[in-house]
Design a protein around this motif. Structure first.
Motif, PDB file in Angstrom:
ATOM      1  N   LYS A   1       0.874  -1.172   0.000  1.00 47.53           N
ATOM      2  CA  LYS A   1       0.000   0.000   0.000  1.00 47.53           C
ATOM      3  C   LYS A   1       0.911   1.221   0.000  1.00 47.53           C
ATOM      4  O   LYS A   1       1.756   1.375   0.894  1.00 47.53           O
ATOM      5  N   ALA A   2       0.762   2.041  -1.037  1.00 43.13           N
ATOM      6  CA  ALA A   2       1.578   3.255  -1.148  1.00 43.13           C
ATOM      7  C   ALA A   2       0.723   4.453  -0.788  1.00 43.13           C
ATOM      8  O   ALA A   2      -0.429   4.545  -1.213  1.00 43.13           O
ATOM      9  N   THR A   3       1.277   5.339   0.012  1.00 44.36           N
ATOM     10  CA  THR A   3       0.553   6.563   0.378  1.00 44.36           C
ATOM     11  C   THR A   3       1.404   7.769   0.020  1.00 44.36           C
ATOM     12  O   THR A   3       2.578   7.844   0.414  1.00 44.36           O
ATOM     13  N   PHE A   4       0.807   8.675  -0.752  1.00 41.11           N
ATOM     14  CA  PHE A   4       1.466   9.939  -1.107  1.00 41.11           C
ATOM     15  C   PHE A   4       0.860  11.050  -0.270  1.00 41.11           C
ATOM     16  O   PHE A   4      -0.362  11.129  -0.145  1.00 41.11           O
ATOM     17  N   ARG A   5       1.724  11.905   0.280  1.00 42.44           N
ATOM     18  CA  ARG A   5       1.216  13.042   1.069  1.00 42.44           C
ATOM     19  C   ARG A   5       1.673  14.341   0.448  1.00 42.44           C
ATOM     20  O   ARG A   5       2.844  14.514   0.113  1.00 42.44           O
ATOM     21  N   GLY A   6       0.712  15.273   0.275  1.00 45.28           N
ATOM     22  CA  GLY A   6       1.030  16.594  -0.265  1.00 45.28           C
ATOM     23  C   GLY A   6       0.427  17.662   0.620  1.00 45.28           C
ATOM     24  O   GLY A   6       0.327  17.489   1.829  1.00 45.28           O
ATOM     25  N   GLN A   7       0.000  18.750  -0.014  1.00 48.17           N
ATOM     26  CA  GLN A   7      -0.596  19.847   0.757  1.00 48.17           C
ATOM     27  C   GLN A   7      -1.980  20.139   0.172  1.00 48.17           C
ATOM     28  O   GLN A   7      -2.096  20.445  -1.015  1.00 48.17           O
ATOM     29  N   ALA A   8      -3.005  20.050   1.019  1.00 49.55           N
ATOM     30  CA  ALA A   8      -4.349  20.401   0.562  1.00 49.55           C
ATOM     31  C   ALA A   8      -4.420  21.907   0.329  1.00 49.55           C
ATOM     32  O   ALA A   8      -3.696  22.679   0.969  1.00 49.55           O
TER      33      ALA A   8
ATOM     34  N   ALA B   1       2.226  26.401  -9.940  1.00 53.99           N
ATOM     35  CA  ALA B   1       3.630  26.253  -9.552  1.00 53.99           C
ATOM     36  C   ALA B   1       3.786  25.986  -8.053  1.00 53.99           C
ATOM     37  O   ALA B   1       4.824  25.495  -7.612  1.00 53.99           O
ATOM     38  N   ASN B   2       2.744  26.318  -7.262  1.00 53.73           N
ATOM     39  CA  ASN B   2       2.896  26.215  -5.802  1.00 53.73           C
ATOM     40  C   ASN B   2       2.258  24.958  -5.226  1.00 53.73           C
ATOM     41  O   ASN B   2       2.045  24.874  -4.025  1.00 53.73           O
ATOM     42  N   ARG B   3       1.926  23.998  -6.078  1.00 55.21           N
ATOM     43  CA  ARG B   3       1.139  22.878  -5.562  1.00 55.21           C
ATOM     44  C   ARG B   3       2.005  21.683  -5.176  1.00 55.21           C
ATOM     45  O   ARG B   3       2.987  21.391  -5.844  1.00 55.21           O
ATOM     46  N   ARG B   4       1.548  20.990  -4.123  1.00 52.50           N
ATOM     47  CA  ARG B   4       2.080  19.654  -3.820  1.00 52.50           C
ATOM     48  C   ARG B   4       0.870  18.722  -3.858  1.00 52.50           C
ATOM     49  O   ARG B   4       0.227  18.495  -2.838  1.00 52.50           O
ATOM     50  N   ASP B   5       0.567  18.279  -5.068  1.00 51.58           N
ATOM     51  CA  ASP B   5      -0.681  17.535  -5.315  1.00 51.58           C
ATOM     52  C   ASP B   5      -0.393  16.032  -5.192  1.00 51.58           C
ATOM     53  O   ASP B   5       0.280  15.431  -6.035  1.00 51.58           O
ATOM     54  N   ALA B   6      -0.942  15.423  -4.148  1.00 56.03           N
ATOM     55  CA  ALA B   6      -0.654  14.008  -3.884  1.00 56.03           C
ATOM     56  C   ALA B   6      -1.230  13.108  -4.983  1.00 56.03           C
ATOM     57  O   ALA B   6      -0.651  12.055  -5.290  1.00 56.03           O
ATOM     58  N   LEU B   7      -2.330  13.510  -5.598  1.00 59.80           N
ATOM     59  CA  LEU B   7      -2.938  12.656  -6.631  1.00 59.80           C
ATOM     60  C   LEU B   7      -2.106  12.666  -7.914  1.00 59.80           C
ATOM     61  O   LEU B   7      -1.907  11.615  -8.540  1.00 59.80           O
ATOM     62  N   VAL B   8      -1.591  13.820  -8.280  1.00 56.71           N
ATOM     63  CA  VAL B   8      -0.741  13.875  -9.476  1.00 56.71           C
ATOM     64  C   VAL B   8       0.489  12.988  -9.268  1.00 56.71           C
ATOM     65  O   VAL B   8       0.898  12.226 -10.155  1.00 56.71           O
ATOM     66  N   GLY B   9       1.057  13.045  -8.069  1.00 60.41           N
ATOM     67  CA  GLY B   9       2.209  12.176  -7.778  1.00 60.41           C
ATOM     68  C   GLY B   9       1.832  10.706  -7.865  1.00 60.41           C
ATOM     69  O   GLY B   9       2.524   9.898  -8.508  1.00 60.41           O
ATOM     70  N   ALA B  10       0.692  10.362  -7.257  1.00 61.14           N
ATOM     71  CA  ALA B  10       0.295   8.951  -7.218  1.00 61.14           C
ATOM     72  C   ALA B  10       0.070   8.412  -8.631  1.00 61.14           C
ATOM     73  O   ALA B  10       0.548   7.324  -8.975  1.00 61.14           O
ATOM     74  N   VAL B  11      -0.638   9.180  -9.482  1.00 64.08           N
ATOM     75  CA  VAL B  11      -0.916   8.629 -10.811  1.00 64.08           C
ATOM     76  C   VAL B  11       0.339   8.623 -11.688  1.00 64.08           C
ATOM     77  O   VAL B  11       0.488   7.758 -12.544  1.00 64.08           O
ATOM     78  N   THR B  12       1.249   9.558 -11.445  1.00 60.04           N
ATOM     79  CA  THR B  12       2.509   9.544 -12.198  1.00 60.04           C
ATOM     80  C   THR B  12       3.264   8.249 -11.897  1.00 60.04           C
ATOM     81  O   THR B  12       3.809   7.596 -12.794  1.00 60.04           O
ATOM     82  N   ALA B  13       3.272   7.870 -10.623  1.00 57.49           N
ATOM     83  CA  ALA B  13       3.962   6.628 -10.254  1.00 57.49           C
ATOM     84  C   ALA B  13       3.208   5.422 -10.790  1.00 57.49           C
ATOM     85  O   ALA B  13       3.793   4.536 -11.431  1.00 57.49           O
ATOM     86  N   LEU B  14       1.909   5.391 -10.571  1.00 60.39           N
ATOM     87  CA  LEU B  14       1.202   4.145 -10.904  1.00 60.39           C
ATOM     88  C   LEU B  14       1.146   3.896 -12.405  1.00 60.39           C
ATOM     89  O   LEU B  14       1.112   2.742 -12.840  1.00 60.39           O
ATOM     90  N   ALA B  15       1.189   4.969 -13.197  1.00 66.72           N
ATOM     91  CA  ALA B  15       1.176   4.774 -14.647  1.00 66.72           C
ATOM     92  C   ALA B  15       2.417   4.014 -15.120  1.00 66.72           C
ATOM     93  O   ALA B  15       2.410   3.394 -16.173  1.00 66.72           O
ATOM     94  N   GLN B  16       3.479   4.039 -14.330  1.00 66.86           N
ATOM     95  CA  GLN B  16       4.716   3.346 -14.726  1.00 66.86           C
ATOM     96  C   GLN B  16       4.742   1.883 -14.271  1.00 66.86           C
ATOM     97  O   GLN B  16       5.594   1.117 -14.700  1.00 66.86           O
ATOM     98  N   LEU B  17       3.839   1.513 -13.364  1.00 65.35           N
ATOM     99  CA  LEU B  17       3.977   0.202 -12.726  1.00 65.35           C
ATOM    100  C   LEU B  17       3.659  -0.988 -13.639  1.00 65.35           C
ATOM    101  O   LEU B  17       4.418  -1.967 -13.644  1.00 65.35           O
ATOM    102  N   PRO B  18       2.555  -0.961 -14.422  1.00 63.61           N
ATOM    103  CA  PRO B  18       2.278  -2.148 -15.252  1.00 63.61           C
ATOM    104  C   PRO B  18       3.434  -2.509 -16.179  1.00 63.61           C
ATOM    105  O   PRO B  18       3.713  -3.694 -16.409  1.00 63.61           O
ATOM    106  N   ASP B  19       4.156  -1.503 -16.667  1.00 62.79           N
ATOM    107  CA  ASP B  19       5.292  -1.786 -17.548  1.00 62.79           C
ATOM    108  C   ASP B  19       6.409  -2.541 -16.826  1.00 62.79           C
ATOM    109  O   ASP B  19       7.178  -3.273 -17.468  1.00 62.79           O
TER     110      ASP B  19
END
Ligand code: GLV
Ligand code: MN
Ligand code: MN
Length: 415
Positions: A219-226, A235-253
């Motif tokens: 289970k992977a958990t990404f933490r950012g700033q709401a 430019a000022n965002r720490r979006d946990a969902l963008v991080g999570a999908v960036t990582a998960l899109a690479q996993l099936p490969d």
């Protein structure tokens, strides 16, 4: 020769399926839910109908015992789980529980007293659909999971397994009592639907499983700033969902590249706080990794961790929790040979198979000689409402277990 009764099997499968949180949309029966309690009580009554003496153990597994001529001998245990995935089918798990009850009913019908006890078990939380990880009953029973962990694991609403157990009517302080003493089981036998297309494609009745793939769940958990979706500059965002999908899109490969029949699945994702106009600050997803070779599973775990940590390095916090690891497991060779022989004697078309799905049998295999029999799944579909196995096919699988139970308990099967 046929022994098991397809109509009796159908009545049990359909009867159990009434205890379902999502009627009309597949079967959802999560461990310790109200439907699970009702299902357990109903199953207990059906076990008694089959002549079994029923007890519920300290974590909610249901045991039905057919006494043997020598009650001191370790029992032949037959069973599977009765929890489900969300919106799953009615056979995954219940087929094996019902098989055990039908075997007991056959002993009774033919007036057979086994030389050693036969016990039927209906287990909790094999799927991990409520508390994560899965294979929980077999891990607690065999000592692979300490019951104290029930206080540490929680469902999606934050209810710990210990709290849910208490609400279910059992005392978490006694949960450790569910653990079996070494030697407490003579053999463990499980019948399961194949959950894949092979038996149907080959017109075969049963598969005798010789090995179960290795599997891991992370289970992977990404933490950012709401923050406010309208006023926070990109430019000022720490979006946990963008991080999570960036990582998960690479996993099936990763799984495609490593090959060797490895598979990787992200099946659950949680986005918090979950407002359409709020930048997500906590996102978790599960990663299910399987392969026949242990080294491939461990390599894929390492590669998955590396991808997630690298993405997290871009200003997000990440945590990775390993919720389950089960090495590829060979099942008992003598039992495989015996089950194959029984299938042949019954005139069934059979094959040997490696299981790509996890089963409680893989945990019991380190504790007692273990055998696993598959019956065909229509169109190979499972973990979905369309999951189906004909009751006549289930009966053929039960016949194999019945002959095995007769042999293992020193009883001559009826001619
Ligand atoms: C159980 O169905 C599993 O293989 O995860
Ligand atoms: Mn399943
Ligand atoms: Mn199952």
């Amino acid at each position: 020769m046929r022994y098991a009764d397809p109509a009796r099997i159908e009545a049990l499968i359909e009867g159990l399926d009434r205890f379902n949180a999502t009627p009309g949309q597949g079967t959802t029966r999560l461990t310790y839910s109200p439907e699970f309690r009702a299902a357990s009580d109903w199953l207990a009554a059906r076990m008694r109908d089959a002549g079994l003496t029923v007890r519920e153990d300290a974590v909610g597994n249901l045991w039905g015992r057919l006494e043997g001529r020598d009650p001191a001998l370790a029992p032949v245990v037959i069973g599977s789980h009765f929890d489900s995935v969300p919106h799953g089918g009615r056979f995954d798990g219940p087929a094996g529980v019902v098989a055990g009850i039908e075997v007991a009913a056959l002993f009774r019908q033919h007036g057979l007293t086994p030389g050693r006890p036969v016990e039927v078990i209906a287990m909790i939380e094999e799927e991990g659909a409520r508390f994560g990880g899965g294979l929980m009953a077999s891990r607690i029973l065999t000592g692979r999971m300490d019951a104290a962990r029930l206080h540490d694991i929680a469902d999606g609403a934050g209810v710990t397994a210990a709290e849910a157990l208490a609400a279910y009517g059992l005392d978490p302080a006694r949960a450790h009592q569910a653990r079996l003493a070494p030697g407490a089981i003579h053999v463990f036998l499980e019948l399961h639907i194949e959950q894949g297309p092979v038996l149907e494609a080959h017109g075969q009745d049963v598969a005798i499983v010789d090995r179960i793939v290795g599997l891991a769940q992370l289970k992977a958990t990404f933490r950012g700033q709401a923050g406010h979706a309208g006023t926070t500059p990109m430019a000022n965002r720490r979006d946990a969902l963008v991080g999570a999908v960036t990582a998960l899109a690479q996993l099936p490969d990763l799984a495609r590249r490593i090959g060797r029949d490895a598979v990787l699945t992200v099946g659950r994702m949680e986005v918090l706080p979950g407002g359409a106009n709020v930048i997500p600050d906590r996102v978790s997803f599960t990663v299910d990794i399987r392969a026949p070779e242990e080294g491939v599973v461990t390599d894929l775990i390492a590669q998955t961790r590396a991808v997630i940590e690298q993405v997290g390095g871009n200003g997000l916090g990440v945590e990775i929790e390993q919720q389950l690891f089960a090495a590829p497991t060979p099942l008992s060779a003598p039992l495989h040979a015996a089950l194959t022989r029984h299938a042949e004697r019954l005139g069934l078309q059979g094959r040997t198979m490696v299981s790509g799905a996890g089963h409680d049998a893989m945990i019991f295999a380190d504790f007692a000689p273990t055998g696993l029999v598959f019956v065909p799944s229509r169109d190979g579909i499972s973990h979905a409402p369309q999951e189906w196995t004909d009751f006549g096919q289930l009966a053929k699988g039960v016949d194999v277990l019945f002959l095995a139970a007769c042999e293992l308990t020193g009883v001559r099967p009826p001619a």
